[in-house]
Design an enzyme around this catalytic site. Structure first.
Site, PDB file in Angstrom:
ATOM      1  N   GLY A   1       8.795 -12.392  14.839  1.00  0.00           N
ATOM      2  CA  GLY A   1      10.046 -11.915  14.242  1.00  0.00           C
ATOM      3  C   GLY A   1       9.974 -12.062  12.730  1.00  0.00           C
ATOM      4  O   GLY A   1       9.224 -12.877  12.209  1.00  0.00           O
TER       5      GLY A   1
ATOM      6  N   ARG B   1       4.455   1.208  -0.674  1.00  0.00           N
ATOM      7  CA  ARG B   1       5.594   1.088  -1.601  1.00  0.00           C
ATOM      8  C   ARG B   1       5.151   0.959  -3.060  1.00  0.00           C
ATOM      9  O   ARG B   1       5.959   1.075  -3.971  1.00  0.00           O
ATOM     10  CB  ARG B   1       6.474  -0.097  -1.203  1.00  0.00           C
ATOM     11  CG  ARG B   1       7.118   0.118   0.159  1.00  0.00           C
ATOM     12  CD  ARG B   1       7.726  -1.143   0.720  1.00  0.00           C
ATOM     13  NE  ARG B   1       8.301  -0.914   2.034  1.00  0.00           N
ATOM     14  CZ  ARG B   1       7.614  -1.005   3.187  1.00  0.00           C
ATOM     15  NH1 ARG B   1       6.335  -1.327   3.195  1.00  0.00           N
ATOM     16  NH2 ARG B   1       8.221  -0.769   4.341  1.00  0.00           N
TER      17      ARG B   1
ATOM     18  N   ARG C   1       0.814  -1.210   0.000  1.00  0.00           N
ATOM     19  CA  ARG C   1       0.000   0.000   0.000  1.00  0.00           C
ATOM     20  C   ARG C   1       0.853   1.267   0.000  1.00  0.00           C
ATOM     21  O   ARG C   1       0.499   2.244  -0.641  1.00  0.00           O
ATOM     22  CB  ARG C   1      -0.996  -0.140   1.138  1.00  0.00           C
ATOM     23  CG  ARG C   1      -1.064   0.884   2.147  1.00  0.00           C
ATOM     24  CD  ARG C   1      -2.004   0.505   3.234  1.00  0.00           C
ATOM     25  NE  ARG C   1      -1.171   0.228   4.391  1.00  0.00           N
ATOM     26  CZ  ARG C   1      -1.614   0.058   5.601  1.00  0.00           C
ATOM     27  NH1 ARG C   1      -2.888   0.022   5.829  1.00  0.00           N
ATOM     28  NH2 ARG C   1      -0.793  -0.133   6.591  1.00  0.00           N
TER      29      ARG C   1
ATOM     30  N   LYS D   1      -5.089 -16.797  17.752  1.00  0.00           N
ATOM     31  CA  LYS D   1      -4.324 -18.034  17.540  1.00  0.00           C
ATOM     32  C   LYS D   1      -5.051 -19.235  18.150  1.00  0.00           C
ATOM     33  O   LYS D   1      -5.017 -20.342  17.606  1.00  0.00           O
ATOM     34  CB  LYS D   1      -2.918 -17.881  18.122  1.00  0.00           C
ATOM     35  CG  LYS D   1      -2.081 -16.880  17.315  1.00  0.00           C
ATOM     36  CD  LYS D   1      -0.823 -16.473  18.054  1.00  0.00           C
ATOM     37  CE  LYS D   1       0.019 -15.521  17.219  1.00  0.00           C
ATOM     38  NZ  LYS D   1       1.022 -14.789  18.003  1.00  0.00           N
TER      39      LYS D   1
HETATM   40  N1  HSE Z   1       2.735  -9.841  17.710  1.00  0.00           N
HETATM   41  C1  HSE Z   1       2.808 -11.257  17.600  1.00  0.00           C
HETATM   42  C2  HSE Z   1       3.553 -11.796  18.814  1.00  0.00           C
HETATM   43  C3  HSE Z   1       3.525 -11.598  16.342  1.00  0.00           C
HETATM   44  O1  HSE Z   1       4.114 -11.005  19.561  1.00  0.00           O
HETATM   45  O2  HSE Z   1       3.546 -12.997  19.041  1.00  0.00           O
HETATM   46  C4  HSE Z   1       3.406 -13.024  15.935  1.00  0.00           C
HETATM   47  O3  HSE Z   1       2.085 -13.409  15.739  1.00  0.00           O
END
Ligand code: HSE
Length: 324
Positions: free
Chosen positions: A303, A43, A41, A216
């Site tokens: 990461g 670049r 968006r 998650k």
């Molecule tokens: N912000 C998330 C974490 C990145 O700190 O786990 C990975 O999903």
């Protein structure tokens, strides 16, 4: 050797790391990959990017043709790539949009898709699975849970095993903050470090308030076969945690689910508990299986390169399993 054409959507830190990793590893993977386009968006749209694009991309400035957000689905549809890799930021307010539109457009127009974005997978799981079946294209999303560290995909190695419950540390940012608070740092200072290290979401309240690990939990639950949405997860974040109140125990933001209940909440653990020893940005997932009892996987869960590994895992899965 067959060449696979790839379109990357989202060229921030994970998108760039994936591009770098692909260039670094393509020779040992024995597969020819060609990134024919990058759409970002800020670049812009970069056609046939050279390896040197990374240096320019780091600046965050426009380096390709300017694109409006509403042009992106059309560009995906028109593109003749085999695989769309989607690395845009988590947007909870719009329940995973616009990423869901990107992924569904890609599947409908005959592309396999990889995403590291939790939003579309957690909020639109059934629709994505249905599109994948209908158009006979694969959708892979390993990077949504524990980055490149094996998590739900470990179940592929355990045919027939039934998950009774899972319990883990699924957010790197809050685990880093809690670890550093146990070291004596103030909350804000620890958060700043986690942001500098690239673990936090663009909006770090998604980490701190437990939204990211709750998404998650939803994704893990759906892969396991438990029907559950974001609203079904009880969520408590770490905003009000004072680690000094817990004496010798270690406080962790624990995610837990079985078929009937799911929660994310700060939980004191004795020092002998395996999860108490999972520190900094490390994540962990304990799966209780009917055949093996408990198994625990520990590894980085956030990461740039760590997440790029997940997309590479997905890419090789598609290469090995797609029905061309
Ligand atoms: N912000 C998330 C974490 C990145 O700190 O786990 C990975 O999903």
């Amino acid at each position: 050797m067959r060449g696979y054409r790839i379109l990357i959507i989202g060229f921030g830190s994970v998108g760039q790391a994936f591009f770098e990793l692909l260039n670094l590893k393509r020779h040992i993977l024995g597969v020819d990959f060609i990134v024919t386009g990058v759409i970002d968006r800020s670049r812009g749209f970069i056609s046939n990017p050279s390896q040197g694009v990374i240096n320019e991309a780091r600046t965050g400035k426009l380096i390709g043709k300017k694109v409006d957000l509403d042009q992106i689905p059309g560009l995906i549809e028109e593109s003749d790539v085999d695989i769309v890799c989607e690395f845009t930021d988590l947007n909870i307010r719009d329940r995973g949009e616009p990423a869901f539109t990107y992924l569904s457009t890609a599947l409908r127009s005959g592309k396999h898709v990889i995403t590291t974005n939790k939003g579309p997978v957690a909020f639109h799981y059934d629709e994505l699975m249905e599109l994948s079946r209908k158009y006979n294209r694969l959708i892979r999303f390993k990077g949504t849970v524990m980055a490149g560290t094996p998590s739900f995909n470990i179940l592929d190695l355990l045919p027939g095993a039934r998950v009774e419950y899972f319990m883990g540390i699924l957010n790197g940012t809050t685990n880093y903050i809690l670890t550093r608070m146990h070291d004596g740092l103030a909350f804000d200072e620890a958060l700043r470090e986690a942001q500098e290290l690239g673990y936090a979401e663009a909006d770090p309240s998604l980490d701190i308030d437990g939204v990211d690990p709750a998404l998650k939990v939803v994704i893990l639950s759906r892969v396991i076969g438990w029907r559950r949405g974001f609203e079904d997860v009880e969520v408590q974040g770490i905003r009000n945690v004072d680690v000094r109140e817990y004496g010798d125990s270690v406080v962790k933001l624990i995610a837990y689910a079985n078929e009937n209940r799911a929660y994310v909440k700060p939980t004191p653990l004795g020092r002998g508990n395996i999860l108490a020893n999972v520190s900094r940005n490390l994540n962990a997932l304990t799966l209780k299986l009917d055949t093996l009892g408990e198994i625990t996987v520990v590894g980085p869960g956030a990461g740039r390169m760590e997440t790029a590994q997940a997309a590479l895992t997905d890419l090789m899965y598609i290469v090995n399993h797609a029905d061309y």
